[in-house]
Motif scaffolding. Sequence first.
Motif, short mmCIF file in Angstrom:
data_model
loop_
_atom_site.label_atom_id
_atom_site.label_comp_id
_atom_site.label_asym_id
_atom_site.label_seq_id
_atom_site.Cartn_x
_atom_site.Cartn_y
_atom_site.Cartn_z
N LEU A 118 0.71 11.47 -1.24
CA LEU A 118 0.32 10.25 -0.53
C LEU A 118 -0.77 9.51 -1.29
O LEU A 118 -1.64 10.13 -1.91
CB LEU A 118 -0.20 10.57 0.87
CG LEU A 118 0.62 11.49 1.78
CD1 LEU A 118 0.01 11.51 3.17
CD2 LEU A 118 2.07 11.06 1.85
N SER A 119 -0.74 8.18 -1.21
CA SER A 119 -1.88 7.36 -1.62
C SER A 119 -2.55 6.84 -0.36
O SER A 119 -1.90 6.18 0.46
CB SER A 119 -1.42 6.17 -2.48
OG SER A 119 -0.94 6.58 -3.74
N LEU A 120 -3.81 7.15 -0.18
CA LEU A 120 -4.54 6.69 0.99
C LEU A 120 -4.69 5.17 0.95
O LEU A 120 -4.53 4.54 -0.10
CB LEU A 120 -5.90 7.38 1.05
CG LEU A 120 -5.84 8.91 1.14
CD1 LEU A 120 -7.20 9.52 0.84
CD2 LEU A 120 -5.33 9.37 2.50
N LEU A 121 -5.00 4.57 2.09
CA LEU A 121 -5.16 3.12 2.15
C LEU A 121 -6.18 2.64 1.12
O LEU A 121 -7.21 3.28 0.88
CB LEU A 121 -5.59 2.69 3.54
CG LEU A 121 -4.52 2.72 4.63
CD1 LEU A 121 -5.13 2.36 5.98
CD2 LEU A 121 -3.35 1.80 4.31
N GLY A 122 -5.87 1.51 0.49
CA GLY A 122 -6.76 0.95 -0.51
C GLY A 122 -6.68 1.62 -1.86
O GLY A 122 -7.41 1.26 -2.78
N GLN A 123 -5.75 2.57 -2.01
CA GLN A 123 -5.61 3.33 -3.25
C GLN A 123 -4.16 3.25 -3.73
O GLN A 123 -3.24 3.14 -2.93
CB GLN A 123 -5.99 4.80 -3.06
CG GLN A 123 -7.18 5.04 -2.14
CD GLN A 123 -8.47 4.39 -2.60
OE1 GLN A 123 -8.86 4.53 -3.75
NE2 GLN A 123 -9.14 3.70 -1.68
N GLY A 124 -3.95 3.34 -5.04
CA GLY A 124 -2.60 3.31 -5.57
C GLY A 124 -1.86 2.05 -5.16
O GLY A 124 -2.39 0.94 -5.24
#
Length: 358
Positions: A118-124
């Motif tokens: 997973l990419s957390l919010l604001g990331q990736g």
Amino acid sequence: MAAAGSPPLVGASPLLSLLPPPRKRSAMPRAAVSASASARAKACSYQLREGQFRRFHRLPSGLAIEVIFQEAQAAAAAEEGLRNPPLVFIHGSFHAAWCWVEHWLPFFSDSGYDCYALSLLGQGESDVPSGAAAGTLKTHTSDVADFIRKEVRSPPVLIGHSFGGLIVQSYISNMTYSYSSEQPSLSENLVAHPLLAGAVLVCSVPPTGNSGLVWRYLLTKPIAAIKVTLSLAAKAFANSLPLCKETFFSSTMEDHLVLKYQELMKASSKLPLFDLRKLNASLPVSPPAKGTVKLLIMGASDDFIVDTEGLQETARFYGVQAVCVEGVAHDMMLDSRWEKGAQTFLSWLQELQRDQIS
């Protein structure tokens, strides 16, 4: 990963009788896609390998997080004759799903495990929320729980690295014995954090945060403290290849690989993962109920960020023996000897499954 905008970071068998029957296999490759995330996916800077799929999971907020999925190789799964738990990987600051996708997803897929990074919010490639930080410990944990509850076919093993490890600790401290999203009579709190098959902390921030390590570094390793603070708080790692290598990787890491990952790190974090003052005010995390989940706490002998005392602090908090992998650095899943950490984790997984059927 190491904390965004901070000084140096620190780094019983499951209740099997309570596990419900496996849910219907997730239709992850057909997950809902938000318009903004879909548009960004067309220009992703990280190219996936054959057998890997990028999709987006829509959260209750309407925002979407990036999910990279790689299915278990059927032959490997059949060889064991066991139902392998899915694996869900959570990154830390300055990183995103790609950090697991490079080596560990292929390795564990080949070993017979469904893998989700997973990419957390604001990331990736995930959506970017409004505000100065991507979220809080509570909101990031709830986002992970929402994904697991809705998209994962059976209780998974949850893996977190650095600050991702703190999110995993928050998850298990709130874990319930429910694995159903269809219980309208129960409150959100009772279905928000489904039961796990296990949890793994990789070079993790301890449950009390990074304060202990900060003071330890300042008193005993002032030069290292200055370097790590410049590298992370001032984001100097983004413009210095030697400092990036020293912070995250072993000295044996080839420069062209460090440069590749440095560029991905620079592009990964649209917002700091946390507001660190608010985060520290919410710590320490609460310990889980005894015997709720089996834990692997894994550190690295050459970790420039999480020292041995930080690793042992986490181990003492959970009452388990830490494993320190020799010859690898903080970014264990990307380092030049990434197989050593992966093999340590795989051996633990196999032991976990043997315990389940014994």
